[in-house]
Write a protein that holds these residues in place. Structure first.
Motif, mmCIF file in Angstrom:
data_model
loop_
_atom_site.group_PDB
_atom_site.id
_atom_site.type_symbol
_atom_site.label_atom_id
_atom_site.label_comp_id
_atom_site.label_asym_id
_atom_site.label_seq_id
_atom_site.Cartn_x
_atom_site.Cartn_y
_atom_site.Cartn_z
ATOM 1 N N VAL A 69 0.709 -1.184 -0.182
ATOM 2 C CA VAL A 69 0.109 -0.027 0.052
ATOM 3 C C VAL A 69 0.971 1.389 0.008
ATOM 4 C CG1 VAL A 69 -1.555 1.455 1.143
ATOM 5 C CG2 VAL A 69 -1.974 -1.211 1.263
ATOM 6 N N THR A 70 0.639 2.312 -0.963
ATOM 7 C CA THR A 70 1.278 3.620 -1.037
ATOM 8 C C THR A 70 0.292 4.589 -0.800
ATOM 9 O OG1 THR A 70 1.354 3.719 -3.249
ATOM 10 C CG2 THR A 70 3.337 2.595 -1.997
ATOM 11 N N TYR A 71 0.465 5.645 -0.740
ATOM 12 C CA TYR A 71 -0.191 6.790 -0.299
ATOM 13 C C TYR A 71 -0.244 7.908 -1.303
ATOM 14 C CZ TYR A 71 0.931 4.682 4.267
ATOM 15 O OH TYR A 71 1.319 3.815 5.430
ATOM 16 N N GLU A 72 -1.402 8.244 -1.567
ATOM 17 C CA GLU A 72 -1.690 9.570 -2.515
ATOM 18 C C GLU A 72 -2.508 10.775 -1.845
ATOM 19 O OE1 GLU A 72 -3.987 10.832 -6.486
ATOM 20 O OE2 GLU A 72 -4.169 8.824 -6.020
ATOM 21 N N TRP A 73 -2.134 11.798 -1.518
ATOM 22 C CA TRP A 73 -2.748 12.748 -0.945
ATOM 23 C C TRP A 73 -3.845 13.527 -1.842
ATOM 24 C CZ3 TRP A 73 -4.241 14.476 3.358
ATOM 25 C CH2 TRP A 73 -4.845 15.968 3.565
ATOM 26 N N SER A 74 -4.930 13.901 -1.415
ATOM 27 C CA SER A 74 -6.186 14.358 -2.421
ATOM 28 C C SER A 74 -6.349 15.831 -1.574
ATOM 29 C CB SER A 74 -7.322 13.459 -2.132
ATOM 30 O OG SER A 74 -8.335 14.031 -2.989
ATOM 31 N N ASP A 75 -5.893 16.798 -2.463
ATOM 32 C CA ASP A 75 -6.326 17.928 -1.923
ATOM 33 C C ASP A 75 -8.074 18.268 -2.055
ATOM 34 O OD1 ASP A 75 -5.927 17.957 -4.800
ATOM 35 O OD2 ASP A 75 -5.237 19.900 -4.683
ATOM 36 N N TRP A 76 -8.708 17.604 -2.962
ATOM 37 C CA TRP A 76 -10.038 17.496 -3.121
ATOM 38 C C TRP A 76 -10.567 17.247 -2.059
ATOM 39 C CZ3 TRP A 76 -11.710 16.001 -8.808
ATOM 40 C CH2 TRP A 76 -11.067 16.717 -9.589
ATOM 41 N N ARG A 77 -10.037 16.077 -1.318
ATOM 42 C CA ARG A 77 -10.643 15.567 -0.185
ATOM 43 C C ARG A 77 -10.040 15.862 1.223
ATOM 44 N NH1 ARG A 77 -11.488 12.918 -4.603
ATOM 45 N NH2 ARG A 77 -13.546 11.875 -5.275
ATOM 46 N N ASN A 78 -9.091 16.490 1.095
ATOM 47 C CA ASN A 78 -8.261 16.719 2.198
ATOM 48 C C ASN A 78 -8.198 15.427 3.074
ATOM 49 O OD1 ASN A 78 -6.866 18.119 4.349
ATOM 50 N ND2 ASN A 78 -8.758 18.321 5.765
ATOM 51 N N ALA A 79 -7.766 14.485 2.409
ATOM 52 C CA ALA A 79 -7.682 12.932 2.719
ATOM 53 C C ALA A 79 -6.800 12.239 1.986
ATOM 54 C CB ALA A 79 -9.071 12.241 2.927
ATOM 55 N N THR A 80 -6.617 10.933 2.384
ATOM 56 C CA THR A 80 -5.463 10.147 1.534
ATOM 57 C C THR A 80 -6.051 9.000 0.900
ATOM 58 O OG1 THR A 80 -3.925 10.553 3.321
ATOM 59 C CG2 THR A 80 -3.338 8.793 1.905
ATOM 60 N N TYR A 81 -5.777 8.584 -0.252
ATOM 61 C CA TYR A 81 -6.064 7.500 -1.023
ATOM 62 C C TYR A 81 -4.994 6.410 -0.784
ATOM 63 C CZ TYR A 81 -9.492 9.356 -3.985
ATOM 64 O OH TYR A 81 -10.804 9.722 -4.466
ATOM 65 N N TRP A 82 -5.318 5.158 -0.449
ATOM 66 C CA TRP A 82 -4.175 4.031 -0.569
ATOM 67 C C TRP A 82 -4.464 3.317 -1.572
ATOM 68 C CZ3 TRP A 82 -4.690 0.998 4.814
ATOM 69 C CH2 TRP A 82 -4.330 1.867 5.850
ATOM 70 N N TRP A 83 -3.204 3.086 -2.469
ATOM 71 C CA TRP A 83 -3.086 2.410 -3.602
ATOM 72 C C TRP A 83 -2.534 1.061 -3.310
ATOM 73 C CZ3 TRP A 83 -4.008 3.396 -8.605
ATOM 74 C CH2 TRP A 83 -4.239 4.770 -9.096
ATOM 75 N N ILE A 84 -3.276 -0.043 -3.674
ATOM 76 C CA ILE A 84 -2.738 -1.089 -3.684
ATOM 77 C C ILE A 84 -1.779 -1.491 -4.801
ATOM 78 C CG2 ILE A 84 -3.319 -3.796 -3.717
ATOM 79 C CD1 ILE A 84 -6.009 -3.079 -2.369
ATOM 80 N N GLN A 85 -0.900 -2.003 -4.535
ATOM 81 C CA GLN A 85 0.450 -2.281 -5.656
ATOM 82 C C GLN A 85 1.170 -3.717 -5.225
ATOM 83 O OE1 GLN A 85 2.620 1.043 -6.998
ATOM 84 N NE2 GLN A 85 1.717 2.248 -5.233
ATOM 85 N N SER A 86 1.678 -3.963 -6.148
ATOM 86 C CA SER A 86 2.691 -5.168 -6.007
ATOM 87 C C SER A 86 1.991 -6.520 -5.412
ATOM 88 C CB SER A 86 3.927 -4.722 -4.978
ATOM 89 O OG SER A 86 4.722 -3.784 -5.660
ATOM 90 N N VAL A 87 0.955 -6.776 -5.822
ATOM 91 C CA VAL A 87 0.067 -7.776 -5.467
ATOM 92 C C VAL A 87 0.747 -9.127 -6.054
ATOM 93 C CG1 VAL A 87 -2.213 -9.033 -5.673
ATOM 94 C CG2 VAL A 87 -2.142 -6.475 -5.392
ATOM 95 N N TYR A 88 0.912 -10.005 -5.447
ATOM 96 C CA TYR A 88 1.349 -11.319 -5.834
ATOM 97 C C TYR A 88 0.790 -12.541 -4.901
ATOM 98 C CZ TYR A 88 4.332 -15.007 -7.213
ATOM 99 O OH TYR A 88 4.697 -16.188 -8.044
#
Length: 156
Positions: A69-88
């Motif tokens: 899980v990595t993070y992306e800040w959303s200025d539109w929502r004043n909150a963070t998206y969690w990105w799921i990556q490297s699924v194996y």
């Protein structure tokens, strides 16, 4: 079948995470990743939770699946998206609920965090099985398409 345990990755997991990342890249994109670079990358993420975190799924003490899980800040929502990556998920454990268990744990953690506005991932356009899995878990296709400038894997 032995019960599945989901936990955060520890420094001792870096080698298996890196090996799985290389296997996933070869399987899904035909890319051979550098062993030392993937080991350094997995270790760096484990050492710095500001970058994200790995979850591992274990059965009988053996890692059978992972995601990052990595993070992306959303200025539109004043909150963070969690990105799921490297699924194996190891081939012998596929279709056995490993990803579902990992995903459910991410959902729980995101709800507990209090500042997560959504969970996102990207998927190979031809991977219909993965897309069906994500849809079955309640995820929906976004209206965004992904564009990139890949500086690490430039063609010669």
């Amino acid at each position: 079948m032995t019960e599945l345990a989901i936990r955060r990755a520890a420094p001792a997991d870096a080698a298996i995470l890196a090996a799985n990342n290389r296997a996933m890249a070869l399987e899904t994109e035909g890319k051979e990743l550098d062993t030392a670079a993937t080991l350094r990358g997995a270790a760096a993420l484990i050492a710095d939770e500001g970058k994200g975190f790995y979850l591992v799924a274990e059965r009988a003490g053996e890692v059978v699946g992972q995601l990052m899980v990595t993070y992306e800040w959303s200025d539109w929502r004043n909150a963070t998206y969690w990105w799921i990556q490297s699924v194996y998920v190891s081939p012998v454990a596929r279709r056995g609920g490993v990803f579902r268990a990992l995903y459910r744990r991410v959902q729980e953690m995101a709800a507990d965090a209090g500042d997560v506005c959504g969970i996102r991932l990207y998927v190979e356009t031809a991977n219909a099985r993965a897309q069906a899995t994500y849809a079955a878990l309640g995820m929906r296709r976004s209206h965004y398409e992904l564009y990139e400038l890949d500086l690490a894997f430039r063609s010669s």
